[in-house]
Design a protein around this motif. Structure first.
Motif, PDB file in Angstrom:
ATOM      1  N   ARG A 287       5.768  -0.447  -4.326  1.00 43.61           N
ATOM      2  CA  ARG A 287       5.607   0.002  -5.679  1.00 43.61           C
ATOM      3  C   ARG A 287       5.034  -1.284  -6.436  1.00 43.61           C
ATOM      4  N   ASP A 288       5.430  -2.483  -6.281  1.00 41.02           N
ATOM      5  CA  ASP A 288       5.185  -3.812  -6.546  1.00 41.02           C
ATOM      6  C   ASP A 288       3.636  -3.866  -6.515  1.00 41.02           C
TER       7      ASP A 288
ATOM      8  N   ARG B 227       0.965  -2.084  -8.590  1.00 44.10           N
ATOM      9  CA  ARG B 227       1.009  -2.215  -9.892  1.00 44.10           C
ATOM     10  C   ARG B 227      -0.234  -3.522  -9.996  1.00 44.10           C
TER      11      ARG B 227
ATOM     12  N   ARG C  93      -3.826  -0.899  -4.450  1.00 50.25           N
ATOM     13  CA  ARG C  93      -4.240   0.363  -5.107  1.00 50.25           C
ATOM     14  C   ARG C  93      -5.066   0.166  -6.176  1.00 50.25           C
ATOM     15  N   LYS C  94      -5.021  -1.030  -7.009  1.00 50.90           N
ATOM     16  CA  LYS C  94      -5.966  -1.183  -8.003  1.00 50.90           C
ATOM     17  C   LYS C  94      -7.051  -2.201  -7.837  1.00 50.90           C
TER      18      LYS C  94
ATOM     19  N   LYS D 294      -7.663   3.232  -7.110  1.00 46.63           N
ATOM     20  CA  LYS D 294      -8.529   3.121  -8.132  1.00 46.63           C
ATOM     21  C   LYS D 294      -9.446   2.016  -8.021  1.00 46.63           C
TER      22      LYS D 294
ATOM     23  N   ASN E  62      -3.574  -0.542 -17.025  1.00 45.48           N
ATOM     24  CA  ASN E  62      -2.467   0.291 -17.625  1.00 45.48           C
ATOM     25  C   ASN E  62      -2.245   1.763 -16.595  1.00 45.48           C
ATOM     26  N   LEU E  63      -3.161   1.739 -15.894  1.00 48.46           N
ATOM     27  CA  LEU E  63      -3.295   3.168 -14.997  1.00 48.46           C
ATOM     28  C   LEU E  63      -1.997   3.112 -14.173  1.00 48.46           C
ATOM     29  N   GLU E  64      -1.366   4.359 -14.076  1.00 43.23           N
ATOM     30  CA  GLU E  64      -0.407   4.691 -13.219  1.00 43.23           C
ATOM     31  C   GLU E  64      -0.821   5.122 -11.975  1.00 43.23           C
ATOM     32  N   VAL E  65      -0.410   4.406 -10.746  1.00 44.98           N
ATOM     33  CA  VAL E  65      -0.952   5.107  -9.397  1.00 44.98           C
ATOM     34  C   VAL E  65       0.238   5.210  -8.423  1.00 44.98           C
ATOM     35  N   LYS E  66      -0.041   6.304  -7.611  1.00 49.73           N
ATOM     36  CA  LYS E  66       0.985   6.915  -6.636  1.00 49.73           C
ATOM     37  C   LYS E  66       0.827   5.517  -5.471  1.00 49.73           C
ATOM     38  N   THR E  67       1.883   5.511  -4.761  1.00 49.12           N
ATOM     39  CA  THR E  67       2.039   4.515  -3.880  1.00 49.12           C
ATOM     40  C   THR E  67       1.886   5.194  -2.321  1.00 49.12           C
TER      41      THR E  67
END
Length: 374
Positions: free
Chosen positions: A164-165, A168, A221-222, A276, A368-373
């Motif tokens: 989760r960390d 982000r 993820r980002k 993303k 600012n995008l919410e991503v799934k883990t």
């Protein structure tokens, strides 16, 4: 005690928005503009000399910048940054509300709370790139160093918490320049005889895809992926021209790479759940700066501020050499690298620019995008 420290790291990472105050610009060029303060907990950086901030200092390497006049406009002097002041990732970090990201060579304990910079001058996507400089940290090893960082900060933490960390955080990657300048274009490398430009771009991006997928599998993820700039216009290449004009051959050489990277990012976005990837178009930003140099305040676009020979690009900035006085008016700092003034412009464009320079969204939107883990 170790487990307790690791839990504290995680807590601080998650709560950074509330706890971190960020730092003001230290480039000596211009104060940064508020953009996305406190949006992300950390940024992890991978790349070459354009964003190296000290990882080569203690290597047996010819690719170093830990001496004056490098850092002449940086609060702290020479650090290993190949610039007179800020790099592009320094400006990006500042706009995201982060302190300047420490190099991996110095990042331990609390120093790594907001991210780590793994970039290394002369490094490439390919392991053998840059060997003329002897010591350097290729992208594959940079990823291994990131794994070492994860081992240090996770320990007994729950896997879901770590995932989760990391989801982000921003992962900024700028690789590929040396695979051309210090591999394909080098006469002592066989690469140019083995591959035509398109074949070489295919080879690089095939490897690049595997490397970025490794980072994804480690929890990233980002991603903000920087394309290659107009390398045919740097003082080192200009110095080789009898007319002193940009080498269209070199500029055309890297175009297949940038095209392949855009396709790669579209594929990764489609095939890696929750990811993303965005493309930061360095070439387009640099072209705009060169074309409209006067409107940006630049009066010198074809030679380095510090260097020796034609276009001050035949020998790069030497220790204690006296650089130009009007550094704000120069696009290039040395034979290969832009000035802090250019880095700040490009950093701001990467963070808040439109689709022309950041595709499909900019870094602020990515943050600012919410991503799934999973």
């Amino acid at each position: 005690m170790a487990a307790s420290k690791q839990r504290l790291w995680c807590f601080v990472l998650v709560m950074l928005l509330a706890l971190a105050a960020g730092v003001s610009g230290q480039s000596g060029v211009e104060e940064p503009v508020e953009a996305g303060r406190g949006v992300v907990p950390a940024m992890f950086v991978f790349g070459d000399s354009l964003i190296d901030n000290g990882n080569n200092n203690n290597l047996a390497s010819f690719a170093k910048a830990n001496y004056f006049p490098y850092g002449i406009d940086f609060n702290g002097g020479p650090t290993g940054r190949f610039s007179n002041g800020y790099t592009i990732v320094d400006e990006i970090a500042d706009l995201l509300g982060l302190p300047l990201i420490p190099p991996y060579s110095d990042a331990s304990g609390d120093q790594a709370l907001h991210g780590v910079n793994y970039a290394s001058a002369a490094a490439g996507i390919l392991d053998n790139t840059g060997r003329n400089f002897v010591g350097r940290i290729p992208f594959n090893q940079q990823i291994k160093n990131f794994e070492n960082t994860l081992d240090q900060i996770t320990g007994n933490l729950e896997a879901d918490d770590v995932a989760r960390d990391l989801a982000r955080c921003i992962f900024f990657v700028g690789m590929g320049s040396n695979d051309y300048l210090n591999n394909y274009l080098m006469p002592n490398y066989p690469t140019r005889n083995q591959y035509n430009p398109q074949q070489y771009a295919n080879l690089l991006v095939q490897q690049y895809t595997q490397q970025l997928t490794r980072l994804y599998n480690l929890g990233a993820r980002k991603f903000a992926i920087a394309g290659l700039g107009l390398m045919g216009c740097i003082p080192s290449i200009l110095a080789q021209s009898s007319t002193g004009s940009c080498s269209q051959e070199v500029n055309q050489l890297v175009m297949p790479f940038n095209a392949n990277v855009k396709t790669m990012l579209n594929n990764l976005n489609a095939n890696l759940p929750g990811s993303k990837f965005i493309f930061v178009d360095i070439a387009r930003m640099f072209q705009d700066i060169l074309t409209n140099s006067r409107s940006y305040g630049f009066g010198v676009i074809n030679r380095g501020c510090c260097g020796i020979g034609r276009n001050r690009g035949q020998i790069t900035c030497l220790p204690f050499q006296t650089p130009c006085q009007n550094r704000q008016e120069y696009v290039f700092w040395d034979a290969f690298h832009p000035t802090a003034a250019v880095n700040i412009i490009m950093g701001r464009e990467a963070v808040r620019g439109n689709l022309r320079v950041a595709y499909p969204i900019n870094i602020e939107q990515l943050a600012n995008l919410e991503v799934k883990t999973n």
